[in-house]
Design an enzyme around this catalytic site. Sequence first.
Site, short mmCIF file in Angstrom:
data_model
loop_
_atom_site.label_atom_id
_atom_site.label_comp_id
_atom_site.label_asym_id
_atom_site.label_seq_id
_atom_site.Cartn_x
_atom_site.Cartn_y
_atom_site.Cartn_z
N ASN A 1 40.22 3.20 20.67
CA ASN A 1 40.65 1.95 19.97
C ASN A 1 42.24 1.84 19.75
O ASN A 1 43.13 1.21 20.41
CB ASN A 1 39.88 1.53 18.65
CG ASN A 1 39.78 -0.02 18.43
OD1 ASN A 1 40.99 -0.64 18.82
ND2 ASN A 1 38.99 -0.51 17.88
N ASP A 2 42.50 2.47 18.58
CA ASP A 2 43.75 2.49 18.11
C ASP A 2 44.82 2.98 18.88
O ASP A 2 45.97 2.81 19.06
CB ASP A 2 44.03 3.32 16.62
CG ASP A 2 43.14 2.40 15.61
OD1 ASP A 2 42.80 1.14 15.84
OD2 ASP A 2 42.57 3.21 14.73
N VAL A 3 44.34 4.13 19.65
CA VAL A 3 45.38 4.90 20.53
C VAL A 3 45.87 4.09 21.77
O VAL A 3 46.51 4.54 22.51
CB VAL A 3 44.54 6.16 20.86
CG1 VAL A 3 44.44 7.04 19.86
CG2 VAL A 3 43.48 6.03 21.81
#
Lengths: 459, 102
Positions: A383-385
């Site tokens: 997700n965040d990456v």
Amino acid sequence: MTSNWFVSMAYFVVTVVFILGLKAMASPVTARRGIVWAGFAMVAATVVTFFIPGLNNVGLMVAAIVLGGGAAWWSGKVVKMTDMPQMVAIYNGMGGGAAAGIAAVELVRGAEHDAVTSTLLVLGAIIGSVAFSGSCVAFAKLQGLLNKAIRLPAQNNVNFFLALATFGIGLTVGYSAAPSGFEIFLFFVLALALGVVLVLPIGGADMPVVISLLNAFTGLAVGFKGFVIGNPALIVAGIVVGASGMLLTQLMAKAMNRPIKNIIFAPITGAAAEGGEAVEGTMRELSAMDAASLMRYGQKVIIVPGYGMAVAGAQHKVWEMAQLLEEAGVEVVFAIHPVAGRMPGHMNVLLAEAGVPYDKIFDLEEINADFAQADVALVIGANDVVNPVARTDKSSPIYGMPILNADMAQNVIVVKRGKGAGYSGIENALFYKDNCRMLYGSAQQVVGEVIQNVKALEG
Amino acid sequence: MEGFTALYIFMLAAFTGYEVISRVPVILHTPLMSGSNFIHGVVLIGAMVALGHADPDEPLQLVIGFFAVLLGAANAAGGYVVTERMLGMFKTGNVKKEGGAQ
């Protein structure tokens, strides 16, 4: 003191083997050999220690080794691969606890030391205690026993004054000729509390950096203890680990673009995460069948695995799918963000477990330019990456973190359990982009469906 | 040991640690952290010496020493098993991939 020539010589050889083992572990080809060498060295060091003249309590020693070693050996054997990070954390904490314990014995025994040794004794005791209690908190968080990042009011002041009090009483204990039992007790309670308050407010994506930092702390504590008891093997092994641990911590923090001081003094929390701009647009779904045909008839597919895939235990299925696609003539590679999983390299280990050869696995720098040529970027449980706000939105807590350019691919397919935000609680702008489609469900089940559909296309 | 000799050992060991890890590919970062975690398990021998020097008639020293050895042994044994399991997964024979650690 290791006055015995035989023991000193053995420790010297052991130390050399430790360093060679660590060096061997730095290359995938020799890594396995490295840990085995180091393992033999550890056994040799332990056996030789029994030959130091004038040691008491040998029976108790053997009992403790059998009990502690046996329990840890068993737990290490049965733990799942996805749970490795917390096991590293807890074993590291135990090492810190042992270092603190050595200091406690020396203090209670009232052994005479010069000023330098006393300082190192106290420092080692504090660092070891912090590593111990901090690692226990880290373990509880990763194990899911403690889910919230707890932030005290005026956290930084609390940290500062607690640290000050700990050092203050530490110096009193260290330099007085005969410290009282209560003073020693209070000293260790404060040092342990310091570890707890330091790690408690840190959550989410910063955890790997913290474990690495605590690992370096334990190394330093062990090195200091080596000085106190006059054992060069401990000094060298401890300081080598301390220095390499510090460097590793920096590498990780750099990969996340989060300076170490920000991680400790201003952790990402849910509240801070709300600072980012609201993301506009809608998320669009697609079916497993559409996903299968998009990839089957593409030229190049880049798979971006995240911790969500590992939790679902889907890495074997993902590799099965990748092999199917390759048989159909599609080029499939894996793109790994430095902090994918819970620690740098964790995802590589999980993929290796599933049998993915490591020439198919690429780092961020190696692969980022290739996304523009990829037909499909398949994001599974990450997700965040892959969140493009890290490039654009200055108010976002992850602004500046290097990301995988999955959004540059022709099509992006995101496999995700539900509509919620990621591990750090930050809204992901990628999911709202025009070239992005969502494939909801657990990774295991969704990838299974895709495999069925790819097979159907062959038939 | 002489204070200054120890200081030199500190310095050289620190450089060694720094050098050893600076050439590590990213894929080995976690196993390596685990491996270095195992190596500081050598604290076990320090704990054994501390327990060995504890006064057999002082229960407090014995209890603390006992737990120090117990924890040190757990650090070494657990660290070894976990590292060995992780590294066992890197099959040799595959093309070696050089990832930059910088």
